[in-house]
Scaffold this motif. Structure first.
Motif, PDB file in Angstrom:
ATOM      1  N   ARG A 542       0.864  -1.183   0.000  1.00  0.00           N
ATOM      2  CA  ARG A 542       0.000   0.000   0.000  1.00  0.00           C
ATOM      3  C   ARG A 542       0.902   1.234   0.000  1.00  0.00           C
ATOM      4  NH1 ARG A 542      -1.395  -2.953   4.502  1.00  0.00           N
ATOM      5  NH2 ARG A 542      -3.294  -4.228   4.388  1.00  0.00           N
ATOM      6  N   GLY A 543       0.291   2.373  -0.177  1.00  0.00           N
ATOM      7  CA  GLY A 543       0.977   3.648   0.002  1.00  0.00           C
ATOM      8  C   GLY A 543       2.261   3.788  -0.795  1.00  0.00           C
ATOM      9  N   GLU A 544       3.324   4.255  -0.125  1.00  0.00           N
ATOM     10  CA  GLU A 544       4.582   4.557  -0.807  1.00  0.00           C
ATOM     11  C   GLU A 544       5.219   3.316  -1.418  1.00  0.00           C
ATOM     12  OE1 GLU A 544       7.158   6.551   1.868  1.00  0.00           O
ATOM     13  OE2 GLU A 544       5.934   8.384   1.986  1.00  0.00           O
ATOM     14  N   ARG A 545       5.078   2.189  -0.751  1.00  0.00           N
ATOM     15  CA  ARG A 545       5.696   0.966  -1.272  1.00  0.00           C
ATOM     16  C   ARG A 545       5.008   0.524  -2.557  1.00  0.00           C
ATOM     17  NH1 ARG A 545       6.745  -3.729   2.639  1.00  0.00           N
ATOM     18  NH2 ARG A 545       8.188  -4.178   0.920  1.00  0.00           N
ATOM     19  N   LEU A 546       3.711   0.738  -2.632  1.00  0.00           N
ATOM     20  CA  LEU A 546       3.001   0.419  -3.869  1.00  0.00           C
ATOM     21  C   LEU A 546       3.345   1.442  -4.949  1.00  0.00           C
ATOM     22  CD1 LEU A 546       0.942  -1.166  -5.521  1.00  0.00           C
ATOM     23  CD2 LEU A 546      -0.878   0.177  -4.436  1.00  0.00           C
ATOM     24  N   ALA A 547       3.405   2.709  -4.559  1.00  0.00           N
ATOM     25  CA  ALA A 547       3.728   3.762  -5.528  1.00  0.00           C
ATOM     26  C   ALA A 547       5.109   3.547  -6.137  1.00  0.00           C
ATOM     27  CB  ALA A 547       3.649   5.128  -4.853  1.00  0.00           C
ATOM     28  N   ALA A 548       6.024   2.960  -5.366  1.00  0.00           N
ATOM     29  CA  ALA A 548       7.385   2.738  -5.858  1.00  0.00           C
ATOM     30  C   ALA A 548       7.421   1.759  -7.031  1.00  0.00           C
ATOM     31  CB  ALA A 548       8.268   2.220  -4.722  1.00  0.00           C
ATOM     32  N   LEU A 549       6.391   0.930  -7.162  1.00  0.00           N
ATOM     33  CA  LEU A 549       6.351  -0.015  -8.285  1.00  0.00           C
ATOM     34  C   LEU A 549       5.958   0.662  -9.590  1.00  0.00           C
ATOM     35  CD1 LEU A 549       4.582  -3.163  -6.740  1.00  0.00           C
ATOM     36  CD2 LEU A 549       7.027  -2.763  -7.049  1.00  0.00           C
ATOM     37  N   GLY A 550       5.349   1.850  -9.497  1.00  0.00           N
ATOM     38  CA  GLY A 550       4.856   2.521 -10.684  1.00  0.00           C
ATOM     39  C   GLY A 550       3.441   2.088 -11.017  1.00  0.00           C
ATOM     40  N   SER A 551       2.906   2.636 -12.090  1.00  0.00           N
ATOM     41  CA  SER A 551       1.550   2.275 -12.511  1.00  0.00           C
ATOM     42  C   SER A 551       1.571   0.953 -13.271  1.00  0.00           C
ATOM     43  CB  SER A 551       0.964   3.370 -13.408  1.00  0.00           C
ATOM     44  OG  SER A 551       0.867   4.590 -12.701  1.00  0.00           O
ATOM     45  N   PRO A 552       0.547   0.121 -13.103  1.00  0.00           N
ATOM     46  CA  PRO A 552       0.502  -1.150 -13.840  1.00  0.00           C
ATOM     47  C   PRO A 552       0.586  -0.907 -15.343  1.00  0.00           C
ATOM     48  CG  PRO A 552      -1.178  -1.103 -12.124  1.00  0.00           C
ATOM     49  CD  PRO A 552      -0.613   0.282 -12.199  1.00  0.00           C
ATOM     50  N   VAL A 553       1.313  -1.778 -16.030  1.00  0.00           N
ATOM     51  CA  VAL A 553       1.469  -1.627 -17.477  1.00  0.00           C
ATOM     52  C   VAL A 553       0.532  -2.541 -18.256  1.00  0.00           C
ATOM     53  CG1 VAL A 553       3.850  -0.842 -17.321  1.00  0.00           C
ATOM     54  CG2 VAL A 553       3.378  -3.298 -17.471  1.00  0.00           C
ATOM     55  N   GLU A 554       0.033  -3.585 -17.614  1.00  0.00           N
ATOM     56  CA  GLU A 554      -0.923  -4.452 -18.308  1.00  0.00           C
ATOM     57  C   GLU A 554      -1.697  -5.299 -17.308  1.00  0.00           C
ATOM     58  OE1 GLU A 554       0.409  -7.773 -20.633  1.00  0.00           O
ATOM     59  OE2 GLU A 554       2.270  -8.005 -19.480  1.00  0.00           O
ATOM     60  N   GLU A 555      -2.887  -5.698 -17.753  1.00  0.00           N
ATOM     61  CA  GLU A 555      -3.685  -6.665 -16.999  1.00  0.00           C
ATOM     62  C   GLU A 555      -3.524  -8.022 -17.662  1.00  0.00           C
ATOM     63  OE1 GLU A 555      -7.583  -8.970 -16.512  1.00  0.00           O
ATOM     64  OE2 GLU A 555      -7.301  -7.562 -18.171  1.00  0.00           O
ATOM     65  N   ILE A 556      -3.365  -9.048 -16.849  1.00  0.00           N
ATOM     66  CA  ILE A 556      -3.155 -10.401 -17.366  1.00  0.00           C
ATOM     67  C   ILE A 556      -4.411 -11.224 -17.097  1.00  0.00           C
ATOM     68  CG2 ILE A 556      -1.737 -12.483 -17.209  1.00  0.00           C
ATOM     69  CD1 ILE A 556       0.525 -10.666 -16.163  1.00  0.00           C
ATOM     70  N   PRO A 557      -5.062 -11.722 -18.134  1.00  0.00           N
ATOM     71  CA  PRO A 557      -6.294 -12.493 -17.903  1.00  0.00           C
ATOM     72  C   PRO A 557      -6.004 -13.829 -17.225  1.00  0.00           C
ATOM     73  CG  PRO A 557      -5.664 -12.606 -20.214  1.00  0.00           C
ATOM     74  CD  PRO A 557      -4.727 -11.631 -19.567  1.00  0.00           C
ATOM     75  N   VAL A 558      -6.743 -14.103 -16.165  1.00  0.00           N
ATOM     76  CA  VAL A 558      -6.634 -15.371 -15.441  1.00  0.00           C
ATOM     77  C   VAL A 558      -8.050 -15.864 -15.181  1.00  0.00           C
ATOM     78  CG1 VAL A 558      -5.840 -16.539 -13.351  1.00  0.00           C
ATOM     79  CG2 VAL A 558      -4.476 -14.681 -14.322  1.00  0.00           C
ATOM     80  N   SER A 559      -8.353 -17.059 -15.608  1.00  0.00           N
ATOM     81  CA  SER A 559      -9.680 -17.619 -15.370  1.00  0.00           C
ATOM     82  C   SER A 559      -9.772 -18.104 -13.935  1.00  0.00           C
ATOM     83  CB  SER A 559      -9.946 -18.777 -16.324  1.00  0.00           C
ATOM     84  OG  SER A 559     -11.242 -19.295 -16.126  1.00  0.00           O
ATOM     85  N   VAL A 560     -10.728 -17.568 -13.188  1.00  0.00           N
ATOM     86  CA  VAL A 560     -10.866 -17.947 -11.780  1.00  0.00           C
ATOM     87  C   VAL A 560     -12.297 -18.373 -11.490  1.00  0.00           C
ATOM     88  CG1 VAL A 560      -9.026 -16.446 -11.012  1.00  0.00           C
ATOM     89  CG2 VAL A 560     -11.340 -15.564 -11.122  1.00  0.00           C
TER      90      VAL A 560
END
Length: 560
Positions: A542-560
């Motif tokens: 969450r927060g700063e640690r999540l922000a450090a990863l940057g914005s997601p570049v793609e969504e990966i389809p997974v059948s659940v």
């Protein structure tokens, strides 16, 4: 004549026969067995009896035998009435026909009935909602296996166990079985595995055991348990009869140990997923009840709809993610819960009364269960011809008669969420081809939610779609889907909905668990694998640690 046959009593009095046959008209009360060696009982429903003239049977659950019946194959009807086992003499069908999606057959009214009263042969079946755990122990260092009791007699029992337990059933020696009742009562007996059937879709195995070396005291206890199971089943089947007192065995004891169940050994990604699995367990059991010719259990459907509403009130985002964490459940169960939770979440934005929300959730949970009544292999087909497609669409007609006992469901909600969820604005849907103004707001919303949930899961003819692809598909077909609801769905759940697997610029993978008001991920749980969420997820960011990863570049389809 064998000893077993000698213990059957012949009943010919018309009033007694009518009363006994009435028990076969209850859901799950009757079975049809061909009068031939090796044949097995199959579920049917006696829908009408005209004394002295004929019986009408609903054989929709076993319609594949209609041809054999039309050719005059003789059969018996079997059933139970309290502590009696009853059967008809050999009968033969006079006529079979389709009516409202059901297969109905008529046979002559029996001239007599045969009734057996043997404690040893009487088998008490646990109704939906009656939960008795079982622990199976094998000698040696192997850990015990948790399962669920399905039926019980003086001679043996049937357990449902995790699929991984199938190898334990090859033991040549008796296994220790411990039955665990809700009030804390425990009973240990030894039994030999006699038969088992595996179900890869449900990740389970049903095994029958014959008890070995039971003492007189154990037999007395077993008979007590059998009678209490039967009494509690009768009480739950007649909830309006206040004269039927609940069995003490089925009164939950808060001080008792944690419940024993097959699902306790399944790994779940989050605590909410484990709690949602209890609702999934109900739907899984209800699915089997339908396949055995029974109707939807009104009381249990009501209880689990309430449970789902409570989970949503507690933490809607955790519940949304939990719908993506039920990898071990059958597809029809996962899809039903996914539709129910997303439909509830979107509909709850307004001021919808609680009783309507409850009916909405209940209908959404079960809306696709009629597909379990379709011929085997139809849902797995990668391509359908016109006849197969027409047969697939009968799942709605197969389910709706099974809802008759659920009178607390608002008819308008049943129509919108069960009957018309597959209709389209241009009339290209099914089962009735209703179009345009004939479709109300709830039916239009349900169609959008149902379609998007289905697209995000693998199907026999295609893999799961990316969220963006699914959105584009619905937006590009305004003639089929109400664009107001499509756009509301996208705005409400976002471009990366909760439960999406995303990749970050550095290659990290994470499951979206919470969003901010603009639809941006604010909580992600890392994972190393592209597969449905399981117990081995990584760190929550969450927060700063999540922000450090940057914005997601793609969504990966997974059948659940």
């Amino acid at each position: 004549m064998t000893d077993a046959q000698e213990q059957y009593n012949r009943v010919t009095a018309p009033a007694d026969m009518e009363a006994l046959l009435e028990s076969l008209s209850q859901p799950g009360g009757a079975s049809l067995q061909f009068d031939a060696d090796g044949s097995k009982p199959m579920p049917v429903l006696v829908t009408e009896q005209v004394p002295g003239e004929h019986l009408t049977l609903d054989i929709s659950a076993i319609r594949e035998v209609a041809g054999e019946l039309r050719r005059g194959a003789e059969f018996r009807l079997l059933g139970q009435s309290r502590d009696q086992i009853l059967r008809t003499p050999p009968l033969a069908m006079e006529a079979c026909h389709e009516a409202g999606g059901r297969m109905l057959c008529r046979c002559p009214y029996p001239t007599s009935l045969e009734v057996l009263q043997r404690r040893e042969s009487f088998r008490a079946r646990l109704r939906l909602g009656m939960e008795v755990g079982a622990i199976l122990r094998v000698s040696g260092d192997e850990p015990p296996v948790q399962g669920d009791l399905k039926d019980l007699s003086l001679e043996g029992c049937q357990l449902e166990l995790p699929l991984a337990a199938a190898s334990r059933l090859a033991s040549p020696l008796p296994l220790e079985i411990e039955l665990c009742f809700p009030n804390g009562t425990r009973f240990v007996v030894r039994g030999n595995p006699r038969h088992h059937v595996t179900d890869a879709e449900r990740q389970s195995v049903r095994a029958g055991f014959q008890f070995a070396g039971t003492s007189g005291d154990q037999e007395r206890q077993l008979w007590h348990f059998v009678r209490e199971i039967e009494r509690e089943a009768a009480r739950q089947a007649n909830v309006t009869d206040v004269s039927l007192l609940p069995s003490l065995l089925f009164q939950n004891d808060a001080a008792a140990q944690a419940p024993v169940s097959r699902r306790n050994v399944q790994p779940y990604a989050t605590p909410m997923a484990r709690r949602l699995a209890r609702v999934a367990g109900y739907l899984d059991a209800q699915l089997l009840e339908l396949q055995e010719g029974r109707s939807l259990d009104s009381v249990q459907l009501s209880r689990h709809a309430d449970r789902l509403l409570a989970l949503h009130d507690e933490d809607r985002e955790a519940l949304l993610f939990a719908t993506r964490c039920l990898r071990h459940e059958p597809l029809l169960v996962r899809h039903g819960l996914g539709v129910a939770v997303h439909l509830l979440d979107l509909a709850a934005v307004g001021s919808m009364p609680r009783d309507v929300r409850k009916a909405l959730v209940a209908c959404a949970m079960v809306h696709d269960l009629g597909k379990a009544l379709l011929p085997e292999g139809l849902l797995e087909a990668t391509a359908l011809d016109d006849d197969q497609r027409a047969e697939l669409q009968t799942h709605v007609a197969l389910l709706t008669p099974r809802l008759t006992h659920c009178q607390w469901l608002a008819a308008s909600v049943v129509e919108a969420v069960v009957v018309r969820i597959n209709e389209r604005l241009d009339g290209s849907g099914y089962p009735e081809g209703v179009a345009g103004e004939g479709l109300g707001e709830l039916a239009r919303l349900a169609a959008v939610v149902d379609a998007l949930e289905a697209m995000r899961r693998d199907r026999a003819d295609r893999p799961a779609w990316r969220v963006a692809e699914a959105y584009r598909h619905l937006l590009s077909h305004p003639e089929r889907f109400d664009q107001r609801w499509v756009k509301r769905y996208i705005k409400y759940f976002g471009l990366l909905p909760i439960g999406s697997l995303v990749r970050f610029p550095g290659g990290e993978l994470g499951w979206v668990q919470r969003l901010d008001g603009q639809g941006r991920p604010v909580q992600v749980q890392l994972t190393d694998t592209i597969e449905p969420p399981g117990e081995a997820l990584g760190e929550v960011l969450r927060g700063e640690r999540l922000a450090a990863l940057g914005s997601p570049v793609e969504e990966i389809p997974v059948s659940v």
